[in-house]
Design an enzyme around this catalytic site. Structure first.
Site, PDB file in Angstrom:
ATOM      1  N   TYR A 112       0.851  -1.202   0.000  1.00 56.61           N
ATOM      2  CA  TYR A 112       0.000   0.000   0.000  1.00 56.61           C
ATOM      3  C   TYR A 112       0.883   1.246   0.000  1.00 56.61           C
ATOM      4  CZ  TYR A 112      -3.655   3.323   1.390  1.00 56.61           C
ATOM      5  OH  TYR A 112      -4.529   4.393   1.438  1.00 56.61           O
ATOM      6  N   LYS A 126       1.080   4.251  -2.877  1.00 58.85           N
ATOM      7  CA  LYS A 126       0.764   5.662  -2.642  1.00 58.85           C
ATOM      8  C   LYS A 126       2.002   6.553  -2.875  1.00 58.85           C
ATOM      9  CE  LYS A 126      -3.597   4.997  -1.784  1.00 58.85           C
ATOM     10  NZ  LYS A 126      -4.611   5.476  -2.718  1.00 58.85           N
TER      11      LYS A 126
HETATM   12  N1  LIG Z   1      -9.713   6.257   4.674  1.00 57.00           N
HETATM   13  C1  LIG Z   1      -8.451   6.603   4.886  1.00 57.00           C
HETATM   14  O1  LIG Z   1      -7.975   6.704   6.034  1.00 57.00           O
HETATM   15  C2  LIG Z   1      -7.558   6.936   3.723  1.00 57.00           C
HETATM   16  C3  LIG Z   1      -6.374   7.640   3.971  1.00 57.00           C
HETATM   17  C4  LIG Z   1      -5.557   7.964   2.896  1.00 57.00           C
HETATM   18  C5  LIG Z   1      -5.918   7.593   1.626  1.00 57.00           C
HETATM   19  N2  LIG Z   1      -7.075   6.896   1.414  1.00 57.00           N
HETATM   20  C6  LIG Z   1      -7.423   6.560   0.035  1.00 57.00           C
HETATM   21  O2  LIG Z   1      -8.675   7.151  -0.255  1.00 57.00           O
HETATM   22  C7  LIG Z   1      -9.250   6.502  -1.402  1.00 57.00           C
HETATM   23  C8  LIG Z   1     -10.725   6.313  -1.154  1.00 57.00           C
HETATM   24  O3  LIG Z   1     -10.905   5.389  -0.101  1.00 57.00           O
HETATM   25  P1  LIG Z   1     -11.919   5.619   1.092  1.00 57.00           P
HETATM   26  O4  LIG Z   1     -11.129   5.787   2.314  1.00 57.00           O
HETATM   27  O5  LIG Z   1     -12.933   6.620   0.738  1.00 57.00           O
HETATM   28  O6  LIG Z   1     -12.515   4.131   1.192  1.00 57.00           O
HETATM   29  P2  LIG Z   1     -13.868   3.482   0.711  1.00 57.00           P
HETATM   30  O7  LIG Z   1     -13.611   2.006   0.744  1.00 57.00           O
HETATM   31  O8  LIG Z   1     -14.995   4.013   1.519  1.00 57.00           O
HETATM   32  O9  LIG Z   1     -14.051   3.967  -0.787  1.00 57.00           O
HETATM   33  C9  LIG Z   1     -13.335   3.403  -1.854  1.00 57.00           C
HETATM   34  C10 LIG Z   1     -14.287   3.138  -3.005  1.00 57.00           C
HETATM   35  O10 LIG Z   1     -13.509   2.640  -4.100  1.00 57.00           O
HETATM   36  C11 LIG Z   1     -14.205   1.559  -4.664  1.00 57.00           C
HETATM   37  N3  LIG Z   1     -13.248   0.665  -5.328  1.00 57.00           N
HETATM   38  C12 LIG Z   1     -12.314  -0.138  -4.762  1.00 57.00           C
HETATM   39  N4  LIG Z   1     -11.655  -0.824  -5.690  1.00 57.00           N
HETATM   40  C13 LIG Z   1     -12.172  -0.452  -6.893  1.00 57.00           C
HETATM   41  C14 LIG Z   1     -11.908  -0.824  -8.227  1.00 57.00           C
HETATM   42  N5  LIG Z   1     -10.986  -1.756  -8.532  1.00 57.00           N
HETATM   43  N6  LIG Z   1     -12.613  -0.236  -9.207  1.00 57.00           N
HETATM   44  C15 LIG Z   1     -13.579   0.677  -8.917  1.00 57.00           C
HETATM   45  N7  LIG Z   1     -13.889   1.047  -7.668  1.00 57.00           N
HETATM   46  C16 LIG Z   1     -13.193   0.488  -6.659  1.00 57.00           C
HETATM   47  C17 LIG Z   1     -14.912   0.884  -3.508  1.00 57.00           C
HETATM   48  O11 LIG Z   1     -16.008   0.071  -3.953  1.00 57.00           O
HETATM   49  C18 LIG Z   1     -15.347   2.074  -2.691  1.00 57.00           C
HETATM   50  O12 LIG Z   1     -16.621   2.550  -3.069  1.00 57.00           O
HETATM   51  C19 LIG Z   1      -8.441   5.226  -1.597  1.00 57.00           C
HETATM   52  O13 LIG Z   1      -7.543   5.420  -2.685  1.00 57.00           O
HETATM   53  C20 LIG Z   1      -7.650   5.104  -0.305  1.00 57.00           C
HETATM   54  O14 LIG Z   1      -6.438   4.405  -0.474  1.00 57.00           O
HETATM   55  C21 LIG Z   1      -7.903   6.569   2.426  1.00 57.00           C
END
Ligand SMILES: NC(=O)c1ccc[n+]([C@@H]2O[C@H](COP(=O)([O-])OP(=O)(O)OC[C@H]3O[C@@H](n4cnc5c(N)ncnc54)[C@H](O)[C@@H]3O)[C@@H](O)[C@H]2O)c1
Length: 261
Positions: free
Chosen positions: A158, A162
Site C-alpha cells: 500500500y 501511494k
Molecule cells: N480512509 C483513509 O484513512 C484513507 C487515507 C488515505 C488515503 N485513502 C485513500 O482514499 C481513497 C478512497 O478510499 P476511502 O477511504 O474513501 O474508502 P472506501 O472504501 O470508503 O471507498 C473506496 C471506493 O472505491 C471503490 N473501489 C475499490 N476498488 C475499486 C476498483 N478496482 N474499481 C472501482 N472502484 C473500486 C470501492 O467500492 C469504494 O466505493 C483510496 O484510494 C484510499 O487508499 C484513504
C-alpha cells in the site's frame, strides 16, 4: 453557463461519495464509477448522476465510462482518481509454496488498483480534457495518502502504491499544465471510511482521525484555485500542509534532473 462535469472513481462511498455530494450541491453533473453496483446506483440516484459499474483495473470498462460521459455532456472538467483499496495480506507472512517449492506469486491487487487504475484514469482524463473547447483543459486530483509520504512498514505494498502516486503526480503535473490540465494529489491521514473494518480502524489513534469534511475542503480547493498544480497536500485533522519534492542535494543532481524535465 452549462454545468461543469466531473468523473469520480470510487464514488460510491467514503471520500469519493462526499466529494460527489459537495460538487452536486454546487450544480455539477457527475459520473460515478465504482465496482460496488448497489451503493453506486443508490448514490447516483440521490445525486441525479450517472453510475457506471467499473473496475478501474479493467481498461475497457474505464474507457467506456469516460466515453459515455463525453457523449452525454460534450465536456469534462474534473476527474477525481480516487478508487483504492488497503489490501489485507501481510507481506511478511511465510508464503505458500507452489509445486516446484517456490513461493507463490504475491497478491498484487493493491498495485493493480492503486497504481495501474489511477494511471489509466489520468491517461483517459488527459485525452478528454484536450478535447474541451472553452474553458480548455481540466483538473485531476489523485487520492494518494500519508502513506505516500511516510514509510508504512505494516502495509508496504500500500505504501509503495501511494508513494508511486505522489511521484506520478509530481512527474505529470509540469507537463500537463501545458495543456491547461492541473494535477494535484491529496495525502490524508486516517479518515473513517469503508477502507478498513471497524476493528481495523481501532488500531489507529482515535484522537488523530481526519474529518472527511476537511478532505472535501482540500479537494474543492484544488478544483477552484487555478494557481494550484503539482501540489501534494498532506491532510491531518483540520489542517493541510504542502509536501513539496525534496530539494536537489547539489548542482550535479539539479543538472541531471533538469534533463528529465
Ligand atoms: N480512509 C483513509 O484513512 C484513507 C487515507 C488515505 C488515503 N485513502 C485513500 O482514499 C481513497 C478512497 O478510499 P476511502 O477511504 O474513501 O474508502 P472506501 O472504501 O470508503 O471507498 C473506496 C471506493 O472505491 C471503490 N473501489 C475499490 N476498488 C475499486 C476498483 N478496482 N474499481 C472501482 N472502484 C473500486 C470501492 O467500492 C469504494 O466505493 C483510496 O484510494 C484510499 O487508499 C484513504
Amino acid at each position: 453557463m452549462a454545468s461543469k462535469v466531473a468523473l469520480i472513481t470510487g464514488g460510491a462511498s467514503g471520500m469519493g461519495l462526499e466529494v460527489a455530494r459537495s460538487l452536486s450541491s454546487e450544480g455539477w453533473r457527475l459520473s460515478i464509477l465504482d465496482m460496488n453496483q448497489e451503493s453506486g446506483e443508490k448514490v447516483a440516484k440521490s445525486l441525479d448522476a450517472k453510475f457506471y459499474k467499473v473496475n478501474v483495473t479493467n481498461y475497457d470498462e474505464l474507457a467506456d465510462a469516460f466515453e459515455a460521459t463525453w457523449q452525454e455532456h460534450g465536456r469534462l472538467d474534473f476527474v477525481f482518481a480516487n478508487a483504492g483499496i488497503a489490501g489485507d495480506e501481510s507481506f511478511y507472512s511465510h508464503p505458500e509454496l507452489d509445486s516446484k517449492g517456490r513461493p507463490k506469486k504475491p497478491n498484487l491487487l493493491v498495485t493493480a488498483i492503486n497504481i495501474d487504475g489511477v494511471i489509466s484514469t489520468c491517461w483517459l482524463a488527459q485525452h478528454y480534457f484536450r478535447m474541451n473547447k472553452k474553458p480548455l483543459g481540466g483538473v485531476i486530483v489523485i487520492t494518494a495518502s500519508c502513506g505516500g509520504i511516510y514509510p508504512v512498514p505494516i502495509s508496504p505494498i500500500y505504501g509503495a502504491s501511494k508513494h508511486a502516486m505522489v511521484g506520478f503526480m509530481r512527474s505529470i503535473a509540469p507537463r500537463m499544465i501545458k495543456d491547461s490540465i492541473r494535477v494535484n494529489c491529496i495525502c490524508p491521514g486516517t479518515v473513517r471510511t469503508g477502507l478498513l473494518s471497524k476493528e481495523g480502524w481501532e488500531t489507529y489513534p482515535n484522537e488523530a482521525f481526519t474529518p472527511i469534511e476537511k478532505v472535501v475542503e482540500v479537494v474543492n480547493l484544488f478544483v477552484e484555485d487555478e494557481t494550484l498544480y503539482g501540489k501534494a497536500a498532506e491532510i491531518i485533522k483540520n489542517k493541510h500542509y504542502w509536501q513539496d519534492a525534496p530539494p536537489y542535494s547539489d548542482e550535479w543532481m539539479a543538472l541531471t534532473m533538469k534533463a528529465c524535465d
